[in-house]
Structure formats: C-alpha cells, structure tokens
Design a protein around this motif. Structure first.
Motif, PDB file in Angstrom:
ATOM      1  N   GLN A  30      44.942  47.564  40.141  1.00  0.00           N
ATOM      2  CA  GLN A  30      44.061  47.034  41.176  1.00  0.00           C
ATOM      3  C   GLN A  30      44.008  45.506  41.124  1.00  0.00           C
ATOM      4  O   GLN A  30      43.925  44.848  42.160  1.00  0.00           O
ATOM      5  CB  GLN A  30      42.661  47.633  41.041  1.00  0.00           C
ATOM      6  CG  GLN A  30      42.611  49.092  41.429  1.00  0.00           C
ATOM      7  CD  GLN A  30      41.214  49.549  41.798  1.00  0.00           C
ATOM      8  OE1 GLN A  30      40.366  48.750  42.202  1.00  0.00           O
ATOM      9  NE2 GLN A  30      40.971  50.836  41.675  1.00  0.00           N
ATOM     10  N   LYS A  61      45.041  42.987  44.195  1.00  0.00           N
ATOM     11  CA  LYS A  61      44.054  42.086  44.800  1.00  0.00           C
ATOM     12  C   LYS A  61      44.318  40.620  44.479  1.00  0.00           C
ATOM     13  O   LYS A  61      43.635  39.739  44.993  1.00  0.00           O
ATOM     14  CB  LYS A  61      42.634  42.472  44.297  1.00  0.00           C
ATOM     15  CG  LYS A  61      42.155  43.821  44.834  1.00  0.00           C
ATOM     16  CD  LYS A  61      40.816  44.202  44.198  1.00  0.00           C
ATOM     17  CE  LYS A  61      40.335  45.552  44.664  1.00  0.00           C
ATOM     18  NZ  LYS A  61      39.886  45.556  46.056  1.00  0.00           N
ATOM     19  N   ASN A 109      34.850  44.623  45.767  1.00  0.00           N
ATOM     20  CA  ASN A 109      35.681  43.569  46.335  1.00  0.00           C
ATOM     21  C   ASN A 109      36.752  44.211  47.213  1.00  0.00           C
ATOM     22  O   ASN A 109      37.813  44.594  46.748  1.00  0.00           O
ATOM     23  CB  ASN A 109      36.328  42.746  45.213  1.00  0.00           C
ATOM     24  CG  ASN A 109      36.992  41.492  45.751  1.00  0.00           C
ATOM     25  OD1 ASN A 109      37.940  41.586  46.519  1.00  0.00           O
ATOM     26  ND2 ASN A 109      36.506  40.347  45.321  1.00  0.00           N
ATOM     27  N   SER A 110      36.459  44.341  48.490  1.00  0.00           N
ATOM     28  CA  SER A 110      37.348  45.068  49.393  1.00  0.00           C
ATOM     29  C   SER A 110      38.535  44.222  49.867  1.00  0.00           C
ATOM     30  O   SER A 110      39.544  44.744  50.308  1.00  0.00           O
ATOM     31  CB  SER A 110      36.573  45.584  50.609  1.00  0.00           C
ATOM     32  OG  SER A 110      35.930  44.506  51.269  1.00  0.00           O
ATOM     33  N   ASN A 111      38.409  42.885  49.764  1.00  0.00           N
ATOM     34  CA  ASN A 111      39.534  42.062  50.215  1.00  0.00           C
ATOM     35  C   ASN A 111      40.511  41.834  49.054  1.00  0.00           C
ATOM     36  O   ASN A 111      40.316  42.325  47.949  1.00  0.00           O
ATOM     37  CB  ASN A 111      39.044  40.715  50.783  1.00  0.00           C
ATOM     38  CG  ASN A 111      38.229  39.940  49.754  1.00  0.00           C
ATOM     39  OD1 ASN A 111      38.590  39.876  48.594  1.00  0.00           O
ATOM     40  ND2 ASN A 111      37.126  39.340  50.201  1.00  0.00           N
ATOM     41  N   ASN A 112      41.558  41.099  49.325  1.00  0.00           N
ATOM     42  CA  ASN A 112      42.585  40.891  48.303  1.00  0.00           C
ATOM     43  C   ASN A 112      42.447  39.537  47.609  1.00  0.00           C
ATOM     44  O   ASN A 112      43.424  39.011  47.077  1.00  0.00           O
ATOM     45  CB  ASN A 112      43.981  41.002  48.945  1.00  0.00           C
ATOM     46  CG  ASN A 112      44.290  42.422  49.369  1.00  0.00           C
ATOM     47  OD1 ASN A 112      43.801  43.358  48.740  1.00  0.00           O
ATOM     48  ND2 ASN A 112      45.080  42.580  50.413  1.00  0.00           N
ATOM     49  N   ASN A 113      41.234  39.014  47.613  1.00  0.00           N
ATOM     50  CA  ASN A 113      41.019  37.700  47.018  1.00  0.00           C
ATOM     51  C   ASN A 113      40.046  37.836  45.846  1.00  0.00           C
ATOM     52  O   ASN A 113      38.900  37.387  45.920  1.00  0.00           O
ATOM     53  CB  ASN A 113      40.487  36.730  48.078  1.00  0.00           C
ATOM     54  CG  ASN A 113      40.370  35.315  47.537  1.00  0.00           C
ATOM     55  OD1 ASN A 113      41.061  34.954  46.579  1.00  0.00           O
ATOM     56  ND2 ASN A 113      39.499  34.530  48.152  1.00  0.00           N
ATOM     57  N   LEU A 114      40.490  38.492  44.775  1.00  0.00           N
ATOM     58  CA  LEU A 114      39.641  38.726  43.620  1.00  0.00           C
ATOM     59  C   LEU A 114      39.377  37.418  42.887  1.00  0.00           C
ATOM     60  O   LEU A 114      40.296  36.639  42.627  1.00  0.00           O
ATOM     61  CB  LEU A 114      40.305  39.738  42.674  1.00  0.00           C
ATOM     62  CG  LEU A 114      39.436  40.294  41.547  1.00  0.00           C
ATOM     63  CD1 LEU A 114      38.237  41.069  42.117  1.00  0.00           C
ATOM     64  CD2 LEU A 114      40.245  41.229  40.646  1.00  0.00           C
TER      65      LEU A 114
END
Length: 257
Positions: free
Chosen positions: A252, A256, A169-174
């Motif tokens: 992390q 995220k 999950n590279s974006n910040n919207n986990l």
C-alpha cells in the motif's frame, strides 16, 4: 443416550461445579477435553468420576482446575471467546486484520501473562527448592514479559494507528512522515520478533521444557500449559504479521507513494 445425558449435554461449562463428572465437563465445551488432557487428566479414563473426586485423589485444587477450564474453553459466560473468531481472508482490509490480531492474540496473550504473573511467584516459593528450574527461568521470564509488553504497546499505540492512516488516506499522496514512521515500524517488528523468539526458546529450555513432574500440583501443571498456549499463540501472531500484515502495508505504501 438417556434423558439425563441429554440434560447434561445441554449444560454450559460456566454453570458447572466441581461435582460435575468428566463426561459432563467434556460435553459442555468443545475444548474442555483437550484442556484436561494437557494437564495430565485423560477424560476417557475418568468419564463417570467427578472433577472433585479426581482432584482429591491427586491433591489438586478442583476449584482452580475448573476456573482455568472456564477461562480457556471455547466459550466465556456462554459467549464465543475471542480466540474462536473467524480468521479474515486474504482480501480483508488491514484494519480487519489488526482488529483480528488484537482480539484473538494480543488481548488473550495479555490475559495469559497476567495469569502467569499471578501464579508464578507462589509456585516458585513453594516448589523452587524441589524444582530448581523454576528459579532459573524467572530472570528470563521477567525479560520476556517486559519485552512483550513493550512490543504490544508499540503495536497498539503506534503501528496499528499508522495502518489506520493508510485506510483513511484515499489519495496517492501519502505523507512522507507517515511513510518514515511505517518503515521504522518494520524495523522494530523485524528486530523484536527474533528477540522474543529467542527469549521463548530460553524460557522453554530453562523451564524443563514445560514438562510436568509426575507428582506436580494442578497450579504448576496449569502454569506449564499456559506457557505453551502463550508461546504457540505468539508464534502464530508473528506468522500473520510476517506473511500478511507487513507485505500488505509495504504494498500500500508503494501504491500511494
């Protein structure tokens, strides 16, 4: 060192037989001497004696002792064993840490459990009346074995795959569901580690502190050392999870969220 010594020092532990001298065995593997000492055989006192002759004197099984040395030495079939793999540094990724834990702790510990399971019933049957603590510790060991099996299944089937999702999950919207599952995982680990520690403490106390009676056979000595190795490795794994894995995962999640 003479020519024969040079030849002997080049032999790997996996190729040796019970006719090998203690010096040959110790030179063949960096951990062989310490392993022999752990079951009550001081290499310095028996350098030129063969493993077979010593075991015959003590009524030990030379085949069993050598097989155990080969299994737990620093190499297996000439290859460096998992437990010798280099520990990741602080900047390593979470998947690198979980791979290290699986290879250096979980897999060897499962193997140790299998080894204990294989020998414990026979030891208890033969020596249970002579050493009643073998019977006393059985119930607690069975509880521990079941609890550790569930702990490892949880980590490998649920917790580690969730950690892999963090990496992917590279974006910040986990995903909120993933966060909830990870937070539940923290609770499981924080609950189960003390439970397993308490069971280890009880097994050690009920198991005569894993001390060997003077006339103990090689099988009992090996079992006691296997328990010590298993418990030591498990404590180290718990420390890595507590000090490295959990704080990093929480960090992390925070980044995220």
């Amino acid at each position: 060192m003479n020519k024969n010594d040079d030849m002997n020092s080049d032999q790997s532990l996996s190729n040796l037989t019970p006719e090998a001298t203690i010096t040959e065995i110790v030179r063949s593997d960096s951990e062989a001497g310490e392993l022999l000492s752990s079951i009550g055989l001081s290499p310095a006192n028996h350098e030129q004696e063969t493993l077979r002759s010593i075991c015959q004197q003590r009524k030990w099984s030379e085949v069993e002792v050598l097989r155990w040395l080969k299994k737990h030495g620093s190499t297996t079939n000439g290859e460096v064993s998992n437990k010798s793999r280099e520990k990741p540094d602080k900047d390593s990724t979470l998947p690198e840490w979980t791979t290290y834990l699986e290879e250096s702790y979980i897999s060897p510990n499962r193997s140790l459990l299998e080894e204990i399971d294989e020998n414990f019933p026979r030891i208890r049957k033969i020596h249970g009346n002579q050493y009643p603590w073998l019977k006393t510790m059985k119930w607690h060991y069975d509880k521990f074995r079941e609890a550790l099996g569930m702990y490892y299944a949880f980590e490998q089937e649920k917790f580690y795959p969730l950690i892999e999702r963090l990496k992917n999950n590279s974006n910040n919207n986990l995903n909120h569901g993933t966060i909830q599952k990870l937070e539940k995982s923290f609770s499981v680990i924080e609950r189960d580690q003390p439970r397993l520690r308490n069971l280890m403490k009880t097994i050690r106390e009920k198991g005569n502190e894993f001390e060997n009676p003077g006339n103990a056979c090689s099988t009992l000595r090996i079992q006691n050392e296997n328990f010590k190795i298993l418990f030591s490795k498990l404590e180290k794994q718990f420390e890595i999870e507590k000090d490295q894995i959990l704080p990093c995962v929480k960090e992390q999640i925070k980044a995220k969220s």
